[in-house]
Motif scaffolding. Structure first.
Motif, mmCIF file in Angstrom:
data_model
loop_
_atom_site.group_PDB
_atom_site.id
_atom_site.type_symbol
_atom_site.label_atom_id
_atom_site.label_comp_id
_atom_site.label_asym_id
_atom_site.label_seq_id
_atom_site.Cartn_x
_atom_site.Cartn_y
_atom_site.Cartn_z
ATOM 1 N N PRO A 103 0.770 -1.290 -0.085
ATOM 2 C CA PRO A 103 0.108 -0.073 0.154
ATOM 3 C C PRO A 103 0.761 1.328 0.095
ATOM 4 O O PRO A 103 0.436 2.196 -0.437
ATOM 5 N N GLN A 104 2.177 1.464 0.542
ATOM 6 C CA GLN A 104 2.755 2.561 0.542
ATOM 7 C C GLN A 104 3.106 2.989 -0.822
ATOM 8 O O GLN A 104 3.351 4.290 -0.861
ATOM 9 N N ARG A 105 3.268 1.931 -1.458
ATOM 10 C CA ARG A 105 4.063 2.273 -2.968
ATOM 11 C C ARG A 105 2.657 2.830 -3.925
ATOM 12 O O ARG A 105 2.956 3.871 -4.476
ATOM 13 N N VAL A 106 1.472 2.417 -3.584
ATOM 14 C CA VAL A 106 0.540 2.681 -4.254
ATOM 15 C C VAL A 106 0.029 4.221 -3.751
ATOM 16 O O VAL A 106 -0.257 4.969 -4.599
ATOM 17 N N TYR A 107 0.131 4.415 -2.457
ATOM 18 C CA TYR A 107 -0.032 5.629 -1.925
ATOM 19 C C TYR A 107 0.803 6.756 -2.786
ATOM 20 O O TYR A 107 0.753 8.017 -3.076
ATOM 21 N N LEU A 139 -7.084 2.009 9.803
ATOM 22 C CA LEU A 139 -5.456 1.548 9.513
ATOM 23 C C LEU A 139 -4.961 2.527 8.605
ATOM 24 O O LEU A 139 -3.756 3.053 9.043
ATOM 25 N N ASP A 140 -5.459 2.517 7.419
ATOM 26 C CA ASP A 140 -4.890 3.255 6.500
ATOM 27 C C ASP A 140 -4.849 4.677 6.744
ATOM 28 O O ASP A 140 -3.708 5.476 6.556
ATOM 29 N N ALA A 141 -5.846 5.288 7.555
ATOM 30 C CA ALA A 141 -5.969 6.663 7.784
ATOM 31 C C ALA A 141 -4.769 6.847 8.895
ATOM 32 O O ALA A 141 -4.222 8.085 8.897
ATOM 33 N N VAL A 142 -4.527 6.051 9.821
ATOM 34 C CA VAL A 142 -3.572 6.313 10.851
ATOM 35 C C VAL A 142 -2.240 6.015 10.271
ATOM 36 O O VAL A 142 -1.160 6.916 10.369
ATOM 37 N N LYS A 143 -1.786 5.182 9.376
ATOM 38 C CA LYS A 143 -0.793 4.689 8.917
ATOM 39 C C LYS A 143 -0.344 5.537 7.698
ATOM 40 O O LYS A 143 0.855 5.728 7.784
ATOM 41 N N TYR A 144 -0.956 5.838 6.820
ATOM 42 C CA TYR A 144 -0.575 6.348 5.651
ATOM 43 C C TYR A 144 -1.626 7.690 5.468
ATOM 44 O O TYR A 144 -2.309 7.810 4.397
ATOM 45 N N HIS A 189 -1.482 11.384 21.881
ATOM 46 C CA HIS A 189 -0.963 12.560 21.731
ATOM 47 C C HIS A 189 -0.734 12.811 23.328
ATOM 48 O O HIS A 189 0.328 13.608 23.645
ATOM 49 N N PHE A 190 -1.383 12.250 24.323
ATOM 50 C CA PHE A 190 -0.942 12.739 25.358
ATOM 51 C C PHE A 190 -1.063 11.570 26.454
ATOM 52 O O PHE A 190 -0.632 11.680 27.864
ATOM 53 N N GLU A 191 -1.362 10.473 25.849
ATOM 54 C CA GLU A 191 -1.503 9.142 27.030
ATOM 55 C C GLU A 191 -0.493 7.986 26.536
ATOM 56 O O GLU A 191 -0.680 7.813 25.362
ATOM 57 N N GLN A 192 0.320 7.720 27.177
ATOM 58 C CA GLN A 192 1.362 6.895 26.611
ATOM 59 C C GLN A 192 0.810 5.355 26.562
ATOM 60 O O GLN A 192 1.305 4.661 25.445
ATOM 61 N N ALA A 193 -0.051 5.000 27.099
ATOM 62 C CA ALA A 193 -0.661 3.623 27.026
ATOM 63 C C ALA A 193 -1.335 3.402 25.675
ATOM 64 O O ALA A 193 -1.364 2.459 24.921
ATOM 65 N N ALA A 194 -1.807 4.517 25.191
ATOM 66 C CA ALA A 194 -2.542 4.320 23.948
ATOM 67 C C ALA A 194 -1.680 4.032 22.868
ATOM 68 O O ALA A 194 -2.114 3.695 21.656
ATOM 69 N N ILE A 195 -0.269 4.304 22.983
ATOM 70 C CA ILE A 195 0.525 4.304 21.771
ATOM 71 C C ILE A 195 0.445 2.859 21.367
ATOM 72 O O ILE A 195 0.487 2.415 20.243
ATOM 73 N N TYR A 196 0.485 2.043 22.201
ATOM 74 C CA TYR A 196 0.401 0.685 22.127
ATOM 75 C C TYR A 196 -0.635 -0.155 21.356
ATOM 76 O O TYR A 196 -0.712 -1.259 20.941
ATOM 77 N N GLU A 197 -1.437 0.675 20.958
ATOM 78 C CA GLU A 197 -2.679 0.124 20.407
ATOM 79 C C GLU A 197 -2.619 0.447 18.731
ATOM 80 O O GLU A 197 -3.205 0.170 17.879
ATOM 81 N N LEU A 198 -1.424 1.414 18.274
ATOM 82 C CA LEU A 198 -1.175 2.041 17.041
ATOM 83 C C LEU A 198 -0.332 0.950 16.376
ATOM 84 O O LEU A 198 0.601 0.270 16.916
ATOM 85 N N PRO A 199 -0.258 1.052 15.022
ATOM 86 C CA PRO A 199 0.711 0.216 14.244
ATOM 87 C C PRO A 199 2.073 0.743 14.631
ATOM 88 O O PRO A 199 2.360 2.313 14.906
ATOM 89 N N PHE A 200 2.980 0.106 14.485
ATOM 90 C CA PHE A 200 4.365 0.309 14.847
ATOM 91 C C PHE A 200 5.007 1.663 14.206
ATOM 92 O O PHE A 200 5.512 2.345 14.933
ATOM 93 N N THR A 201 5.150 1.823 13.026
ATOM 94 C CA THR A 201 5.472 3.038 12.291
ATOM 95 C C THR A 201 4.996 4.353 12.910
ATOM 96 O O THR A 201 5.555 5.343 13.254
ATOM 97 N N VAL A 202 3.518 4.349 13.288
ATOM 98 C CA VAL A 202 2.999 5.247 13.873
ATOM 99 C C VAL A 202 3.339 5.523 15.460
ATOM 100 O O VAL A 202 3.714 6.641 15.817
#
Lengths: 476, 383
Positions: A103-107, A139-144, A189-202
């Motif tokens: 997908p990153q290539r297509v974007y 997922l696409d909206a967050v990652k790409y 943006h303000f809560e550390q625990a929430a980070i771990y629900e995101l894809p790695f690159t984000v």
């Protein structure tokens, strides 16, 4: 009756296919990145201008992602020049190929189309269909994020999900989302625990923002890693004490696995010998599939000279292709012998070094009178220069004129100066090689390069591949 | 008078890239009690070399070599394989900085010498009859009597400006056991480089790009077409089986390994050199070599380190361009005749007027008195 033009056309198409398999516009051992770009762009323009249909049909072959994206872009940019019939086929080929691209290539491709101001109806339709087929728009909206945003704007599309509109276009306004991933992004943006629900690159960016130690971060993000991220990170993760990041090597694609093995230090390869060899063999057998053991007696001459290091951008790529081919051939053959140019016999402890005495190695390989001889090399035969060509020429003309032994040269390096992969000898078919996984298909394609079969056969072959590609979508 | 011999070194198979041909020199027995490594001066390539006394000169000095040796023949450590952290307390200044080098070869501790490669040899060349006339013959100007040849400047080209050299050094495969190389440009010998140990060579290989090369070399590299490469040839008739083919191929490989003989390097090896000992370092001797300085011949200046048996441990040469040779030749002839113009002219088979004009065209016109020079010009016009 075949005309002269037909022969030239067949040659041109094969030339282009070789380039499209090997070249990525990156620096190689013998030529720089700028030369590569220039050379490749010329080839694309030439083929598009002269053989538009064949150019589009190469999308069905095992060409690399860089060239696939470039072909799609060129076809869409010049849509006005195509006939209605051509456009229909191209549209189907493009849609099929885009579904296979990462997908990153297509974007990135969509962004390039936007920059080039290509906004015809067909381009918009292709973007719409591709976006509609994405499995998880959130997922696409967050990652790409910027890629998706740009694509929606460019194609005048409504956001595929009702919360995505505010998320993409009005992110500054405080809001809460019902979609968990979007909400995790807001909270991160303000809560550390929430980070771990995101894809790695984000999550990586947020971790840096919150100043989280790398080791602790990797340990907790491990479940969210993709297969390749896992492979890439496991070395540094282990050094940082994050044991949770470990790759399941047995699910990796063959060439990628070979690259990974060659990146390990020699001591580690020795220590993990059983595990690594097992993984490589398993991957090779999976790749060989139904062809397993069907190739008879096979001998291979594989290049591990200094130039197989590739370049800083394509590090050890030629050697990885050779190592992967080594394991694949072992799976394909009933009886297999490998001859590395350095004379080493332990395939696990390879490293690029020394000159390339291909000629003498080819003789060693021919000694056993195999059914097939495969040579994987960048075509720079320098110890002594030209000996391989001489040996192959004499072998073909004097000792084996009937072709008992099929000789094929596979070259993983694009030569910018010649617009092709470098050939070893005129009588020996040469094909470009990107991933060892494509090897069986390439050996079949290489017979066209011998000059005995012409354009009609090549057209038929391409038509077959296109049909297969469009129906099952499996490019092998 | 000495000769240069490549004892203990055998030429290996040559590699070609464009106009560059590189012949590796292989050592069966590496020298382990002398090791070389390189000290870089990034951003401070312009340096002042202080020669001792009150003379000093400005030059491009990209690096120094450091030699470590042991007296008892035990192995020395190679500092080149160690990583040292960059000094964080050195801020980078916007202005170009000068680096002072006290003496060209300087002892840095027991068993350790720092020297500026090529500069030993170049300094030997530049200081050639630097003092000017030894007897105050009336033809010489006041300036020649007072200041001699000062300042004396010569030109050379940086390796990275020599076309194709950077690519060649990147692409060439270093042979196992390689301890040096002969570098040809358009098949003219440009430089020879020998180090004691293969590991040193590996570390110093890129330094060739920062070396100086004569004008001639630069022109050859820019103007000449690619040199021909050795190509293997196997004649078809007579080959009936794989064994025949193998024999023919091995013969070609053998031929390739030995195709380069000393013929190409004859200009370097056949000349008689004047050697000056610069420094004694335990069993080793650092010396500089001056060629006979004959015009229209190959002239290489160089520096060597030899061990007690005369075995070559280190060698670096610089090929003088034709112009440099002519200037040096004139000076050495003048010095041989105590700077007497008439006697020198007779020795060279010229009239004094011709010699005077030749001195002027070589760039030494300021050494002669103006009225004398004008008289020579008039004589030349009269024919």
């Amino acid at each position: 009756m075949e005309t002269h033009e037909d022969l030239i056309a067949a040659d041109d198409v094969l030339l282009f296919v070789n380039a499209a398999i090997t070249a990525t516009g990156q620096r190689e051992f013998h030529s720089g990145g700028a030369e590569q770009h220039l050379s490749l762009e010329f080839l694309h323009a030439y083929l598009l201008g002269n053989y538009r249909e064949l150019y589009a049909a190469t999308l069905a072959l095992d060409i690399n992602d860089h060239n696939a994206a470039l072909i799609v872009r060129n076809l869409l940019t010049t849509a006005a020049e195509a006939t209605a019939e051509q456009r229909r086929t191209e549209g189907r080929l493009i849609a099929r190929r885009l579904a296979l691209l990462p997908p990153q290539r297509v974007y990135r491709l969509f962004a390039a189309l936007r920059r080039a101001r290509v906004n015809n109806r067909r381009t918009r339709a292709i973007m719409r269909d591709w976006l509609a087929a994405r499995p998880d728009p959130a997922l696409d909206a967050v990652k790409y994020r910027s890629g998706l945003k740009g694509a929606l704007k460019h194609a005048h599309l409504p956001p595929p999900h009702q919360e995505l509109g505010p998320f993409l276009f009005r992110a500054k306004q405080p809001a809460s989302y019902r979609e968990p991933l979007l909400d995790a992004w807001r909270r991160a943006h303000f809560e550390q625990a929430a980070i771990y629900e995101l894809p790695f690159t984000v999550a990586e960016g947020f971790a840096a923002k919150h100043g989280i130690a790398r080791g602790a971060f990797l340990e907790r993000i491990a479940p969210n890693l993709t297969r390749l991220e896992r492979l890439r990170l496991q070395g540094s993760a282990r050094a940082l004490g994050a044991a949770a990041v470990s790759a399941e090597l047995d699910r990796m694609p063959l060439t990628r696995l070979a690259s990974y093995v060659l990146g390990l230090p020699l001591e580690e390869r020795t220590a993990r010998r059983a595990e690594l060899t097992g993984a490589l063999t398993a991957a090779a057998e999976r790749t060989a599939g139904p062809l397993r053991g069907s190739w008879g007696r096979v001998a291979a001459v594989l290049d591990d000279s200094f130039s197989s290091y590739g370049s800083g951008q394509k590090r050890r790529r030629p050697l990885a292709a050779a190592l992967a081919s080594h394991h694949l051939l072992a799976a394909l053959a009933t009886e297999y012998r490998a001859h590395w140019t350095s004379g080493r016999t332990d395939a696990l402890l390879l490293h690029p070094s020394g000159p390339t005495p291909l000629g003498l190695r080819i003789l060693d390989a021919l000694d056993a009178a195999p059914d097939r001889l495969l040579i994987v090399s960048d075509g720079w035969d320098n110890a002594p220069p030209g000996l391989a060509a001489e040996v192959l020429r004499i072998w073909r003309t004097r000792l084996d004129p009937h072709g008992r032994t099929a000789v094929v040269h596979l070259n993983p390096v694009y030569d910018a100066e010649d617009f092709d992969v470098r050939r070893l000898a005129p009588g020996v078919p040469t094909a470009g090689l990107r991933d060892a996984e494509d090897l069986p298909a390439l050996v079949e394609l290489a017979r066209f390069a011998e000059g005995r079969t012409g354009l009609p056969e090549l057209r038929a072959h391409l038509a077959d591949r296109v049909a297969a590609f469009l129906t099952d979508g499996n490019p092998a | 008078m000495t000769r240069l011999t490549l004892t203990g070194l055998t030429p290996g198979p040559a590699q070609v890239w464009g106009a560059v041909r590189l012949v590796p020199l292989l050592r069966e027995q590496p020298i382990t009690d002398l090791r070389l490594h390189r000290r870089l001066f990034p951003g401070q390539e312009l340096g002042v070399a202080q020669l001792g006394g009150r003379s000093e000169y400005f030059s491009y000095v990209p690096h120094a070599f450091v030699a470590d040796w042991t007296n008892d023949g035990s192995s020395a450590a190679a500092y080149g394989t160690q990583l040292t952290p960059p000094k964080p307390d050195l801020p980078s200044l916007p202005a170009m900085r000068l680096r002072m080098h006290r003496r060209l070869a300087r002892r840095e501790g027991p068993g350790r010498l720092r020297f500026l490669p090529q500069h030993l040899a170049l300094e030997g060349y530049l200081a050639l009859h630097f003092g000017g006339p030894t007897i105050a013959w009336s033809e010489w100007s006041q300036r020649a009597m007072r200041g001699g040849l000062s300042p004396r400047a010569e030109e050379a080209y940086l390796g990275s400006e020599v076309r194709g050299l950077a690519d060649a050094l990147r692409v060439f495969e270093i042979h196992p056991g390689q301890c040096g190389m002969l570098l040809y440009l358009a098949d003219a010998l440009a430089a020879a480089f020998v180090v004691p140990h293969p590991a040193d060579y590996r570390a110093l290989h890129p330094s060739l790009l920062q070396d100086l090369y004569g004008e001639l070399v630069h022109h050859y590299a820019t103007l000449m077409p690619p040199v021909t490469e050795f190509r293997a040839r196997i004649p078809g008739p007579g080959i009936t089986g794989l064994a025949d083919l193998r024999a023919a191929a091995e013969q070609q490989a053998q031929h390739w390994r030995t195709a380069h003989d000393a013929l190409l390097a004859a200009g370097l090896l056949d000349a008689e050199y004047t050697a000056h000992r610069v420094y004694r370092m335990g069993p080793f001797t650092l010396s500089r070599l001056l060629p006979p300085l004959l015009p229209k011949q190959e002239n290489h200046i160089g520096e060597t380190i030899t061990d007690g048996d005369g075995r070559l441990a280190y060698l670096k040469t610089f090929r003088l361009s034709e112009k440099l040779v002519r200037r040096a030749h004139l000076l050495s002839r003048l010095a041989a005749h105590d700077w007497h113009l008439g006697r020198t002219a007779a020795d060279l088979g010229l009239t004094p007027a011709q010699l005077g004009l030749r001195l002027e065209s070589a760039g030494f016109g300021l050494l002669l008195r103006q009225d004398i020079l004008d008289g020579y010009r008039k004589a030349a016009r009269r024919g």
